[in-house]
Scaffold this active site. Sequence first.
Site, mmCIF file in Angstrom:
data_model
loop_
_atom_site.group_PDB
_atom_site.id
_atom_site.type_symbol
_atom_site.label_atom_id
_atom_site.label_comp_id
_atom_site.label_asym_id
_atom_site.label_seq_id
_atom_site.Cartn_x
_atom_site.Cartn_y
_atom_site.Cartn_z
ATOM 1 N N GLU A 78 0.833 -1.214 0.000
ATOM 2 C CA GLU A 78 0.000 0.000 0.000
ATOM 3 C C GLU A 78 0.865 1.259 0.000
ATOM 4 O O GLU A 78 0.633 2.214 0.747
ATOM 5 C CB GLU A 78 -0.968 -0.001 1.187
ATOM 6 C CG GLU A 78 -1.856 -1.229 1.288
ATOM 7 C CD GLU A 78 -2.900 -1.353 0.177
ATOM 8 O OE1 GLU A 78 -3.045 -0.413 -0.645
ATOM 9 O OE2 GLU A 78 -3.577 -2.404 0.119
ATOM 10 N N CYS A 91 -10.664 -4.699 -16.849
ATOM 11 C CA CYS A 91 -11.999 -4.142 -16.661
ATOM 12 C C CYS A 91 -13.020 -5.233 -17.018
ATOM 13 O O CYS A 91 -12.671 -6.225 -17.670
ATOM 14 C CB CYS A 91 -12.153 -2.943 -17.591
ATOM 15 S SG CYS A 91 -13.764 -2.115 -17.539
#
Length: 193
Positions: A89, A146
């Site tokens: 992260e 996607c």
Amino acid sequence: MAKLYFYYSAMNAGKTTTLLQSDYNYRERGMDTLLFTPCIDTRVALGKIASRIGLEANAVSFDDRFDFFEYVRTIKLQKPNLKCILIDEAQFLKKAQVEQISRVVDELNFPVLAYGLRSDFRGEPFEGSKYLLVWADNLVEIKTICHCGRKATMNQRVDAFGHAVKEGAQIEIGGNDRYIALCRTHFNEMLKV
């Protein structure tokens, strides 16, 4: 010669899985690593890195004031077999912390592998990502797709009904329940609805 690597992608591309695999590879060869994760990510537990496929490892938690250079400089004396630093992260790093990990590479000669998102749910860069994109020696895109099959490059925050969230704080921790990875076309279409 050590390098700073930034592995970036949209949500759900396998960044954490890749980080944990890299950590495993070092440890399998008898080398020590240091793993870091932000304090604000408590989806599993404080100081725990966990992937969606079930891999996990303990890590040192960091906040905005954490000094990576001083920590690594101190810990290297206790861990003479330390060979690599891994940061999960990494988009949550501050500019000063990207400078610190650059010093870890340049002055302490440890490779640093940072994994994170390139942009937020509004298509804006995170502070950490912005400086990693500029200062990293190697940029590595981890690809995901996607729903249309094209490469996903954007992260869309969604509400409980799957509608695009267009405003709010840049940082809101969440997983598949709050974010979806989209290509730019579908990201822009969702913002129009």
